[in-house]
Design a protein around this motif. Structure first.
Motif, PDB file in Angstrom:
ATOM      1  N   GLY A  99      11.338  -3.896  18.366  1.00  0.00           N
ATOM      2  CA  GLY A  99      12.143  -4.913  19.033  1.00  0.00           C
ATOM      3  C   GLY A  99      11.338  -5.833  19.940  1.00  0.00           C
ATOM      4  O   GLY A  99      10.096  -5.811  19.949  1.00  0.00           O
ATOM      5  N   PHE A 100      12.070  -6.638  20.710  1.00  0.00           N
ATOM      6  CA  PHE A 100      11.470  -7.634  21.602  1.00  0.00           C
ATOM      7  C   PHE A 100      12.175  -7.612  22.941  1.00  0.00           C
ATOM      8  O   PHE A 100      13.309  -7.143  23.055  1.00  0.00           O
ATOM      9  N   ASP A 101      11.495  -8.134  23.944  1.00  0.00           N
ATOM     10  CA  ASP A 101      12.106  -8.350  25.250  1.00  0.00           C
ATOM     11  C   ASP A 101      12.369  -9.838  25.422  1.00  0.00           C
ATOM     12  O   ASP A 101      11.435 -10.646  25.351  1.00  0.00           O
ATOM     13  N   SER A 143       0.838  -1.199   0.000  1.00  0.00           N
ATOM     14  CA  SER A 143       0.000   0.000   0.000  1.00  0.00           C
ATOM     15  C   SER A 143       0.873   1.249   0.000  1.00  0.00           C
ATOM     16  O   SER A 143       2.098   1.174   0.017  1.00  0.00           O
ATOM     17  N   LYS A 144       0.237   2.403   0.055  1.00  0.00           N
ATOM     18  CA  LYS A 144       0.949   3.674   0.061  1.00  0.00           C
ATOM     19  C   LYS A 144       1.120   4.221   1.479  1.00  0.00           C
ATOM     20  O   LYS A 144       1.332   5.424   1.657  1.00  0.00           O
ATOM     21  N   ARG A 145       1.061   3.365   2.468  1.00  0.00           N
ATOM     22  CA  ARG A 145       1.287   3.803   3.842  1.00  0.00           C
ATOM     23  C   ARG A 145       2.673   4.413   3.971  1.00  0.00           C
ATOM     24  O   ARG A 145       3.606   4.053   3.244  1.00  0.00           O
ATOM     25  N   SER A 146       2.827   5.336   4.919  1.00  0.00           N
ATOM     26  CA  SER A 146       4.112   6.018   5.063  1.00  0.00           C
ATOM     27  C   SER A 146       5.139   5.162   5.774  1.00  0.00           C
ATOM     28  O   SER A 146       6.294   5.086   5.366  1.00  0.00           O
ATOM     29  N   LEU A 147       4.707   4.509   6.870  1.00  0.00           N
ATOM     30  CA  LEU A 147       5.620   3.722   7.696  1.00  0.00           C
ATOM     31  C   LEU A 147       4.884   2.530   8.286  1.00  0.00           C
ATOM     32  O   LEU A 147       3.658   2.537   8.428  1.00  0.00           O
ATOM     33  N   TYR A 148       5.647   1.522   8.637  1.00  0.00           N
ATOM     34  CA  TYR A 148       5.156   0.410   9.457  1.00  0.00           C
ATOM     35  C   TYR A 148       5.816   0.513  10.825  1.00  0.00           C
ATOM     36  O   TYR A 148       7.021   0.760  10.923  1.00  0.00           O
ATOM     37  N   VAL A 149       5.032   0.322  11.880  1.00  0.00           N
ATOM     38  CA  VAL A 149       5.538   0.363  13.245  1.00  0.00           C
ATOM     39  C   VAL A 149       5.229  -0.971  13.913  1.00  0.00           C
ATOM     40  O   VAL A 149       4.062  -1.372  14.003  1.00  0.00           O
ATOM     41  N   GLY A 150       6.260  -1.667  14.371  1.00  0.00           N
ATOM     42  CA  GLY A 150       6.000  -2.941  15.035  1.00  0.00           C
ATOM     43  C   GLY A 150       7.221  -3.834  15.053  1.00  0.00           C
ATOM     44  O   GLY A 150       8.353  -3.397  14.871  1.00  0.00           O
ATOM     45  N   SER A 151       6.970  -5.107  15.287  1.00  0.00           N
ATOM     46  CA  SER A 151       8.029  -6.107  15.323  1.00  0.00           C
ATOM     47  C   SER A 151       8.372  -6.552  13.911  1.00  0.00           C
ATOM     48  O   SER A 151       7.520  -6.540  13.018  1.00  0.00           O
ATOM     49  N   LEU A 152       9.608  -6.966  13.718  1.00  0.00           N
ATOM     50  CA  LEU A 152      10.042  -7.492  12.429  1.00  0.00           C
ATOM     51  C   LEU A 152      10.206  -8.995  12.560  1.00  0.00           C
ATOM     52  O   LEU A 152      10.992  -9.481  13.376  1.00  0.00           O
ATOM     53  N   ASN A 153       9.467  -9.729  11.769  1.00  0.00           N
ATOM     54  CA  ASN A 153       9.382 -11.170  11.975  1.00  0.00           C
ATOM     55  C   ASN A 153      10.667 -11.914  11.647  1.00  0.00           C
ATOM     56  O   ASN A 153      10.979 -12.921  12.284  1.00  0.00           O
ATOM     57  N   LYS A 154      11.411 -11.426  10.671  1.00  0.00           N
ATOM     58  CA  LYS A 154      12.677 -12.106  10.360  1.00  0.00           C
ATOM     59  C   LYS A 154      13.637 -12.027  11.536  1.00  0.00           C
ATOM     60  O   LYS A 154      14.258 -13.025  11.920  1.00  0.00           O
ATOM     61  N   SER A 155      13.767 -10.850  12.117  1.00  0.00           N
ATOM     62  CA  SER A 155      14.654 -10.716  13.268  1.00  0.00           C
ATOM     63  C   SER A 155      14.092 -11.436  14.483  1.00  0.00           C
ATOM     64  O   SER A 155      14.845 -11.943  15.318  1.00  0.00           O
ATOM     65  N   ALA A 156      12.760 -11.535  14.577  1.00  0.00           N
ATOM     66  CA  ALA A 156      12.133 -12.238  15.703  1.00  0.00           C
ATOM     67  C   ALA A 156      12.482 -13.715  15.694  1.00  0.00           C
ATOM     68  O   ALA A 156      12.857 -14.296  16.722  1.00  0.00           O
ATOM     69  N   GLY A 157      12.339 -14.351  14.534  1.00  0.00           N
ATOM     70  CA  GLY A 157      12.659 -15.766  14.446  1.00  0.00           C
ATOM     71  C   GLY A 157      14.124 -16.037  14.704  1.00  0.00           C
ATOM     72  O   GLY A 157      14.488 -17.003  15.387  1.00  0.00           O
TER      73      GLY A 157
END
Length: 376
Positions: free
Chosen positions: A353-355, A168-182
């Motif tokens: 990120g994650f804790d 989509s044309k959203r400006s940014l995504y805010v949240g966890s990144l699944n590749k780094s999470a795994g």
């Protein structure tokens, strides 16, 4: 904003949380010369220092600007369970910003996914029609992309959270990144394993129809494989009614693994089922690492059956979004991204990120959650 909220609920059956509003209706507000202030989070070993510092930097830059009234809305999939801390954070940030805004979610969590997605599209359209200057949305899927793009075409800034809509044309995504999470979860487990050979059972997702789960699983496989271990993936089956089926699937893979299973890695909020599978397969002492902070996971951590879990920072996900929307509106997207650069990945993703929570740190982590006023 009260009138708007009543109209939305009547028309579309939407849940409305406590509004974070200014002192009067938006139309009656002039330029706000009061500096933005926020309550600082007490120091704790789990306090995300870089993330906190980034918010402070954004506020400092905003306070140099002319602070104008703004209307925004945060649209979530739900206001309970996983999403409750997100709503708490978003409402707190909107209160600090003194913007007019609400956190909304569809009440009708229908078995027909299209119905719920259509409701969210209607929420987006109503926010635009009502004059929102910014929208944050946790989209259900590709069906929401057109509504997001239409909002952007009408001059409304949109960011996604929890689930991205990169097409989509959203400006940014805010949240966890699944590749780094795994990768992070797999790395945590590696420190607990004997030397290879050995098999790690991954309770993950093999289907590309859910790209978030697939990417998390794939990155975990890569880390484990690169370390010299064999891995086998057991497809997670969500829903309380599927627990026995889910556990039986893991049990079968454990029993047929060659070389034998020496560790289990759960990548979702139902990771506690790894304990049930290990017991069913007769390997109760095997190291288990989990994901999310489900109460059952925490119970098994207290019993030392699960050695660590990886908690998503839902509160900060919600808390960042109003500040980002306000930043884009006030100082522009590029300036906002520059301030967010310590958290930015790939130019348009804000990584919260994650804790990593070891089993002997549960009380310390609960103390941290208490300081930010959430339960997750």
């Amino acid at each position: 904003m009260t009138t708007i909220g009543r109209c939305w609920m009547a028309a579309f059956g939407l849940t409305l949380t406590t509004a974070a509003c200014g002192s009067s209706d938006l139309a009656d507000q002039g330029t706000d010369t009061t500096p933005i202030t926020r309550a600082q989070t007490p120091d704790n070993e789990f306090t995300p220092v870089e993330l906190e510092a980034t918010v402070d930097s954004l506020i400092a830059e905003l306070n140099k600007s002319s602070l104008e009234p703004m209307q925004m809305v945060v649209l979530l999939k739900s206001l309970s369970d996983f999403f409750e801390p997100i709503a708490t954070g978003a409402n707190r940030a909107m209160g600090e910003l003194e913007v007019t805004g609400n956190v909304l979610a569809p009440i009708d969590q229908s078995d027909d996914a299209t119905t719920t997605q259509d409701l969210q599209n209607q929420q987006i359209e109503l926010a635009v029609a009502d004059g929102a200057g910014g929208i944050a949305v946790s989209p259900f899927g590709d069906i929401n992309a057109a509504a997001i793009d239409k909002a952007v075409a009408n001059g409304v800034h949109v960011v996604t959270l929890d689930t991205d809509m990169a097409a989509s044309k959203r400006s940014l995504y805010v949240g966890s990144l699944n590749k780094s999470a795994g990768a992070m979860a797999a790395t945590t487990l590696l420190t607990m394993l004997p030397e290879p050979p050995g098999t790690v059972l991954i309770h993950g997702s093999t289907g590309t129809d859910w790209i978030d789960g697939y990417e998390r699983t794939l990155s975990a496989q890569e880390v484990i494989g690169d370390a010299g271990y064999t891995f086998v993936v057991s497809q997670a089956s969500f829903g309380a009614d599927n627990e026995a089926f889910d556990v039986d699937g893991m049990k079968s893979r454990i029993e047929t693994a060659d070389p034998p299973v020496i560790g289990l890695l759960g990548l979702f909020n139902i990771s506690y089922r790894c304990v049930l599978a290990a017991d069913a397969a007769g390997i109760p002492g095997v190291p288990i690492v989990a994901f999310d902070y489900d109460p059952k996971t925490v119970d098994y951590m207290r019993q030392k059956r699960i050695r660590a879990t990886h908690a998503q920072r839902q509160y900060y996900e919600g808390y960042l979004v109003p500040y980002i929307l306000y930043g884009i509106k006030t100082i522009g997207l590029d300036a906002t991204k520059e301030i967010l650069s310590p958290l930015m990945v790939d130019g348009n993703k804000v990584n919260i990120g994650f804790d990593v929570v070891p089993s002997d740190k549960i009380d310390a982590y609960n103390d941290f959650l208490h300081t930010i006023g959430v339960i997750q």
